[in-house]
Motif scaffolding. Structure first.
Motif, PDB file in Angstrom:
ATOM      1  N   GLU A  27     -20.738 -13.673 -13.879  1.00  0.00           N
ATOM      2  CA  GLU A  27     -19.369 -13.169 -13.889  1.00  0.00           C
ATOM      3  C   GLU A  27     -19.277 -11.917 -13.037  1.00  0.00           C
ATOM      4  OE1 GLU A  27     -18.141 -12.168 -17.809  1.00  0.00           O
ATOM      5  OE2 GLU A  27     -19.684 -10.658 -18.121  1.00  0.00           O
ATOM      6  N   ILE A  28     -18.068 -11.601 -12.603  1.00  0.00           N
ATOM      7  CA  ILE A  28     -17.849 -10.469 -11.710  1.00  0.00           C
ATOM      8  C   ILE A  28     -16.644  -9.674 -12.185  1.00  0.00           C
ATOM      9  CG2 ILE A  28     -16.455 -11.877 -10.137  1.00  0.00           C
ATOM     10  CD1 ILE A  28     -17.538 -10.175  -7.830  1.00  0.00           C
ATOM     11  N   SER A  29     -16.725  -8.357 -12.089  1.00  0.00           N
ATOM     12  CA  SER A  29     -15.574  -7.496 -12.372  1.00  0.00           C
ATOM     13  C   SER A  29     -15.489  -6.464 -11.258  1.00  0.00           C
ATOM     14  CB  SER A  29     -15.716  -6.805 -13.732  1.00  0.00           C
ATOM     15  OG  SER A  29     -16.892  -6.022 -13.788  1.00  0.00           O
ATOM     16  N   SER A  30     -14.272  -6.186 -10.821  1.00  0.00           N
ATOM     17  CA  SER A  30     -14.105  -5.288  -9.680  1.00  0.00           C
ATOM     18  C   SER A  30     -12.743  -4.637  -9.734  1.00  0.00           C
ATOM     19  CB  SER A  30     -14.265  -6.073  -8.367  1.00  0.00           C
ATOM     20  OG  SER A  30     -14.185  -5.212  -7.244  1.00  0.00           O
ATOM     21  N   GLU A  31     -12.653  -3.447  -9.159  1.00  0.00           N
ATOM     22  CA  GLU A  31     -11.379  -2.743  -9.047  1.00  0.00           C
ATOM     23  C   GLU A  31     -11.346  -2.055  -7.697  1.00  0.00           C
ATOM     24  OE1 GLU A  31      -8.688   0.699 -11.300  1.00  0.00           O
ATOM     25  OE2 GLU A  31     -10.437  -0.172 -12.300  1.00  0.00           O
ATOM     26  N   GLU A  32     -10.247  -2.236  -6.996  1.00  0.00           N
ATOM     27  CA  GLU A  32     -10.126  -1.646  -5.666  1.00  0.00           C
ATOM     28  C   GLU A  32     -10.319  -0.135  -5.732  1.00  0.00           C
ATOM     29  OE1 GLU A  32      -7.310  -3.449  -2.617  1.00  0.00           O
ATOM     30  OE2 GLU A  32      -6.320  -3.958  -4.496  1.00  0.00           O
ATOM     31  N   GLY A  33     -11.167   0.358  -4.836  1.00  0.00           N
ATOM     32  CA  GLY A  33     -11.422   1.785  -4.750  1.00  0.00           C
ATOM     33  C   GLY A  33     -12.446   2.308  -5.733  1.00  0.00           C
ATOM     34  N   ARG A  34     -12.940   1.440  -6.652  1.00  0.00           N
ATOM     35  CA  ARG A  34     -13.876   1.914  -7.670  1.00  0.00           C
ATOM     36  C   ARG A  34     -15.176   1.124  -7.713  1.00  0.00           C
ATOM     37  NH1 ARG A  34     -11.143   3.600 -13.223  1.00  0.00           N
ATOM     38  NH2 ARG A  34     -13.163   4.643 -13.295  1.00  0.00           N
TER      39      ARG A  34
ATOM     40  N   SER B 186       0.815  -1.219   0.000  1.00  0.00           N
ATOM     41  CA  SER B 186       0.000   0.000   0.000  1.00  0.00           C
ATOM     42  C   SER B 186       0.849   1.270   0.000  1.00  0.00           C
ATOM     43  CB  SER B 186      -0.937   0.006   1.216  1.00  0.00           C
ATOM     44  OG  SER B 186      -0.193  -0.065   2.428  1.00  0.00           O
ATOM     45  N   MET B 187       2.107   1.175   0.432  1.00  0.00           N
ATOM     46  CA  MET B 187       2.983   2.351   0.419  1.00  0.00           C
ATOM     47  C   MET B 187       3.469   2.676  -0.997  1.00  0.00           C
ATOM     48  SD  MET B 187       3.474   3.578   3.528  1.00  0.00           S
ATOM     49  CE  MET B 187       5.101   4.308   3.578  1.00  0.00           C
ATOM     50  N   ILE B 188       3.407   1.696  -1.880  1.00  0.00           N
ATOM     51  CA  ILE B 188       3.875   1.871  -3.255  1.00  0.00           C
ATOM     52  C   ILE B 188       2.736   2.439  -4.099  1.00  0.00           C
ATOM     53  CG2 ILE B 188       4.770   0.686  -5.290  1.00  0.00           C
ATOM     54  CD1 ILE B 188       6.754   0.826  -2.990  1.00  0.00           C
ATOM     55  N   SER B 189       3.035   3.428  -4.921  1.00  0.00           N
ATOM     56  CA  SER B 189       2.021   4.024  -5.795  1.00  0.00           C
ATOM     57  C   SER B 189       1.672   3.058  -6.917  1.00  0.00           C
ATOM     58  CB  SER B 189       2.527   5.337  -6.383  1.00  0.00           C
ATOM     59  OG  SER B 189       2.768   6.286  -5.359  1.00  0.00           O
ATOM     60  N   ARG B 190       0.526   3.315  -7.552  1.00  0.00           N
ATOM     61  CA  ARG B 190       0.081   2.439  -8.636  1.00  0.00           C
ATOM     62  C   ARG B 190       1.142   2.364  -9.731  1.00  0.00           C
ATOM     63  NH1 ARG B 190      -5.291   1.269  -9.012  1.00  0.00           N
ATOM     64  NH2 ARG B 190      -5.299   1.462 -11.279  1.00  0.00           N
ATOM     65  N   ASN B 191       1.709   3.493 -10.110  1.00  0.00           N
ATOM     66  CA  ASN B 191       2.878   3.550 -10.994  1.00  0.00           C
ATOM     67  C   ASN B 191       3.941   4.327 -10.235  1.00  0.00           C
ATOM     68  OD1 ASN B 191       1.922   2.453 -13.760  1.00  0.00           O
ATOM     69  ND2 ASN B 191       0.300   3.846 -13.144  1.00  0.00           N
TER      70      ASN B 191
ATOM     71  N   THR C  65     -20.538   1.222  -5.827  1.00  0.00           N
ATOM     72  CA  THR C  65     -19.381   2.119  -5.895  1.00  0.00           C
ATOM     73  C   THR C  65     -18.533   1.965  -4.641  1.00  0.00           C
ATOM     74  OG1 THR C  65     -20.695   3.930  -4.965  1.00  0.00           O
ATOM     75  CG2 THR C  65     -20.576   3.775  -7.364  1.00  0.00           C
ATOM     76  N   GLY C  66     -18.476   0.751  -4.112  1.00  0.00           N
ATOM     77  CA  GLY C  66     -17.792   0.481  -2.851  1.00  0.00           C
ATOM     78  C   GLY C  66     -16.291   0.317  -2.983  1.00  0.00           C
ATOM     79  N   LYS C  67     -15.732  -0.397  -2.024  1.00  0.00           N
ATOM     80  CA  LYS C  67     -14.274  -0.489  -1.917  1.00  0.00           C
ATOM     81  C   LYS C  67     -13.647  -1.436  -2.925  1.00  0.00           C
ATOM     82  CE  LYS C  67     -14.823  -3.848   1.823  1.00  0.00           C
ATOM     83  NZ  LYS C  67     -14.597  -4.094   3.260  1.00  0.00           N
ATOM     84  N   GLY C  68     -14.436  -2.271  -3.573  1.00  0.00           N
ATOM     85  CA  GLY C  68     -13.906  -3.184  -4.573  1.00  0.00           C
ATOM     86  C   GLY C  68     -13.211  -4.395  -3.955  1.00  0.00           C
ATOM     87  N   ILE C  69     -12.790  -5.305  -4.821  1.00  0.00           N
ATOM     88  CA  ILE C  69     -12.173  -6.561  -4.393  1.00  0.00           C
ATOM     89  C   ILE C  69     -10.789  -6.654  -5.021  1.00  0.00           C
ATOM     90  CG2 ILE C  69     -12.408  -9.085  -4.357  1.00  0.00           C
ATOM     91  CD1 ILE C  69     -15.412  -8.622  -4.945  1.00  0.00           C
ATOM     92  N   PRO C  70      -9.760  -6.968  -4.243  1.00  0.00           N
ATOM     93  CA  PRO C  70      -8.421  -7.133  -4.826  1.00  0.00           C
ATOM     94  C   PRO C  70      -8.428  -8.166  -5.951  1.00  0.00           C
ATOM     95  CG  PRO C  70      -8.284  -7.101  -2.432  1.00  0.00           C
ATOM     96  CD  PRO C  70      -9.743  -7.140  -2.785  1.00  0.00           C
ATOM     97  N   ARG C  71      -7.664  -7.884  -6.993  1.00  0.00           N
ATOM     98  CA  ARG C  71      -7.680  -8.732  -8.185  1.00  0.00           C
ATOM     99  C   ARG C  71      -7.359 -10.189  -7.866  1.00  0.00           C
ATOM    100  NH1 ARG C  71      -4.050  -9.939 -12.438  1.00  0.00           N
ATOM    101  NH2 ARG C  71      -5.093 -10.114 -14.456  1.00  0.00           N
ATOM    102  N   LYS C  72      -6.409 -10.414  -6.968  1.00  0.00           N
ATOM    103  CA  LYS C  72      -5.995 -11.776  -6.675  1.00  0.00           C
ATOM    104  C   LYS C  72      -7.057 -12.558  -5.909  1.00  0.00           C
ATOM    105  CE  LYS C  72      -1.013 -11.013  -6.788  1.00  0.00           C
ATOM    106  NZ  LYS C  72       0.271 -11.142  -6.068  1.00  0.00           N
ATOM    107  N   LEU C  73      -8.025 -11.849  -5.308  1.00  0.00           N
ATOM    108  CA  LEU C  73      -9.065 -12.536  -4.556  1.00  0.00           C
ATOM    109  C   LEU C  73     -10.332 -12.774  -5.379  1.00  0.00           C
ATOM    110  CD1 LEU C  73      -8.860 -10.760  -1.063  1.00  0.00           C
ATOM    111  CD2 LEU C  73      -7.786 -12.892  -1.786  1.00  0.00           C
TER     112      LEU C  73
END
Length: 507
Positions: free
Chosen positions: A466-473, A40-45, A422-430
């Motif tokens: 099917e499900i699609s999700s992105e953390e924070g979106r 979490s300390m590392i930025s997306r890029n 529009t919630g917190k989303g699910i981590p991709r690996k989960l």
């Protein structure tokens, strides 16, 4: 002899790994980065590495927690081998290493490193990430994706440096990728300029691609997927083709081994669920029924607030355990849906009505919208589907303001129902574990069978989920419910346009 570069990556816990570095690369938290640093300390890029002649340059991408070289914040700096770069207050330390290797040593090392995938006990998602990163590094290409055959179709499981619309991002059409899979014949173009047919195509000119590699993943004659790699610059040290194809074959073995292992484990879990359901759940529910009865009698026979408090806690626990028992029974049994013609607008509105007040108290807008249409479904069973999906969406909105929307429409082949939050989303690996029994994410309470039950009921109806999700979106769940009812049958409905219902602010 060939000079090779590697990055030694050390995290704050002392764990170290090395990553080959043969091309420009981006390091960051998001999965599209060339080197993913899940912190979490590392930025997306976070950091960009570029090679100019024989010098590597490091550039901080305007991050929150910064990058430091020789104790100073980095803008863009020449990176000397052996001198560490510190990311985000020491979350990671990177050191550039150099080695001199002969081509044969390079090929042997690449094969040995890939063979290590066979010995690792990692989940499939991590293995796919590692496989694609390894193939990109060995080939010297910049971008790529890996597809696996799932439910009769090729599905993209992992990608690097490509947008959401692959048809616009790659030179080959996806039909050409499909052809590589079906025929088992690789596309191996190290210099597009040597292929006059490709060089004249508009997409090649637009994307400025120089190298295109597309190979099937084959195991014992069975094709399980395909890998696509490309680059906008010529590869100065192209891989030996037989060696690279052997490495791709090793990746295919590792992927199929891991996939079969996970499927076997999933089968064992399902068998265990069935055994538990058949042996103890009915007796367990009978005991809960007796416990509930005595708690009700105590509550009715006393006016003591303390005793009433304790009986209420008992009843709440009984209710939760009863729900768990029912979830296990519902999941373990295979039932043929008792279908009825249901007006979706009326059906979904009735389910959402008791949840509107809860949503309003959370500061969340809960609404439904869709055209008037009739579906053939099992109302009792399908109620569980809608309740579980909407409840999960509301749980994802904890401490957040926003909205949850359930929408439906007729599409080719049936009716599509979407639940969007529009919630917190699910981590991709989960995300791939969401439908596993007894798996729960982001809930303080829950049985872990909600989404597994949803999938089972949808499967019983012959539907697709099917499900699609992105953390924070946020998250979107889509299900397709096959329905033989023709759209014309709904023409007699009084209202055919879309409308919103259950808006707590509506008059």
């Amino acid at each position: 002899m060939i000079q090779r570069f590697q990055i030694l990556i050390r995290d704050r816990h002392g764990f170290e790994r090395t990553v080959p570095l043969s091309r420009s690369a981006t390091l960051g938290r998001q999965s599209l980065c060339d080197i993913v640093l899940p912190d979490s300390m590392i930025s997306r890029n976070h950091l960009r590495l570029d090679r100019v002649d024989d010098t590597w340059w490091a550039e901080d991408l305007q991050t929150t927690h910064g990058s430091f070289y020789q104790g100073q914040p980095i803008g863009r700096v020449a990176w000397e081998p052996g001198t560490p770069i510190r990311l985000a207050d020491g979350a990671y330390t990177l050191t550039l290493l150099t080695t001199q290797q002969s081509p044969s040593d390079i090929h042997l090392q690449a094969i040995l490193e890939t063979a290590q995938l066979l010995a690792q006990e990692v989940d499939l998602e991590d293995l796919l990430e590692q496989s694609l990163d390894r193939l990109l590094a060995i080939s010297g290409t910049d971008r790529g994706f890996l597809m696996l055959m799932e439910e009769g179709e090729l599905a993209i499981r992992v990608q690097r440096n490509l947008g959401d619309t692959l048809e616009d991002a790659i030179q080959l059409s996806l039909s050409s990728v499909q052809s590589v899979f079906e025929r088992g014949e690789p596309i191996w173009i190290l210099n597009v300029a040597d292929d006059q047919h490709l060089a004249s195509q508009q997409s090649i000119m637009r994307l400025e691609l120089k190298t295109i590699l597309c190979l099937p993943l084959v195991l014992q004659g069975k094709r399980i997927g395909v890998v696509y790699l490309d680059s906008r610059r010529p590869i100065t040290e192209p891989p030996d083709r037989p060696t690279f194809e052997a490495i791709v074959a090793l990746c295919a073995i590792a992927i199929e081994r891991t996939r079969l292992s996970e499927e076997n484990l999933r089968g064992q879990v399902l068998a265990t669920v069935g055994q538990v359901a058949s042996s103890i759940v009915h007796d367990f529910k009978n005991g809960l029924f007796v416990l509930r009865g005595h708690a009700d009698l105590l509550a009715m026979s006393t006016g003591d607030p303390k005793l009433l408090h304790h009986t209420q806690k008992i009843l709440e626990s009984v209710e939760r355990l009863t729900d768990l028992s029912q979830d296990v029974l519902d999941y373990a049994k295979v039932r043929e849906p008792i279908r009825e013609s249901v007006d979706l607008r009326t059906f979904i509105s009735a389910i959402l009505e008791p949840l509107v007040l809860r949503a309003a108290e959370m500061g969340v807008t809960l609404h439904a919208e869709g055209e008037a249409c009739t579906a053939k479904l099992d109302p009792a069973r399908f109620t569980r589907v809608i309740e579980n999906l909407v409840t999960n969406a509301l749980d994802a909105m904890t401490d957040l303001e926003g909205e949850v929307c359930i929408a439906w429409e007729r599409v080719t082949g049936g009716i599509q129902i979407r639940v969007v939050d529009t919630g917190k989303g699910i981590p991709r690996k989960l995300q791939k574990r969401i439908f596993e029994p007894f798996f729960s994410y982001g809930k303080k309470r829950g049985t872990g069978l909600g989404m597994a039950t949803v999938r089972k009921i949808v499967d019983e109806h012959g539907g697709f989920l099917e499900i699609s999700s992105e953390e924070g979106r946020g998250t979107e769940v889509r299900l397709l419910l096959p329905d033989p009812q023709p759209p014309a049958a709904d023409a007699q409905e009084e209202t055919t346009g879309k409308q919103r219902v259950l808006d707590p602010e509506a008059p």
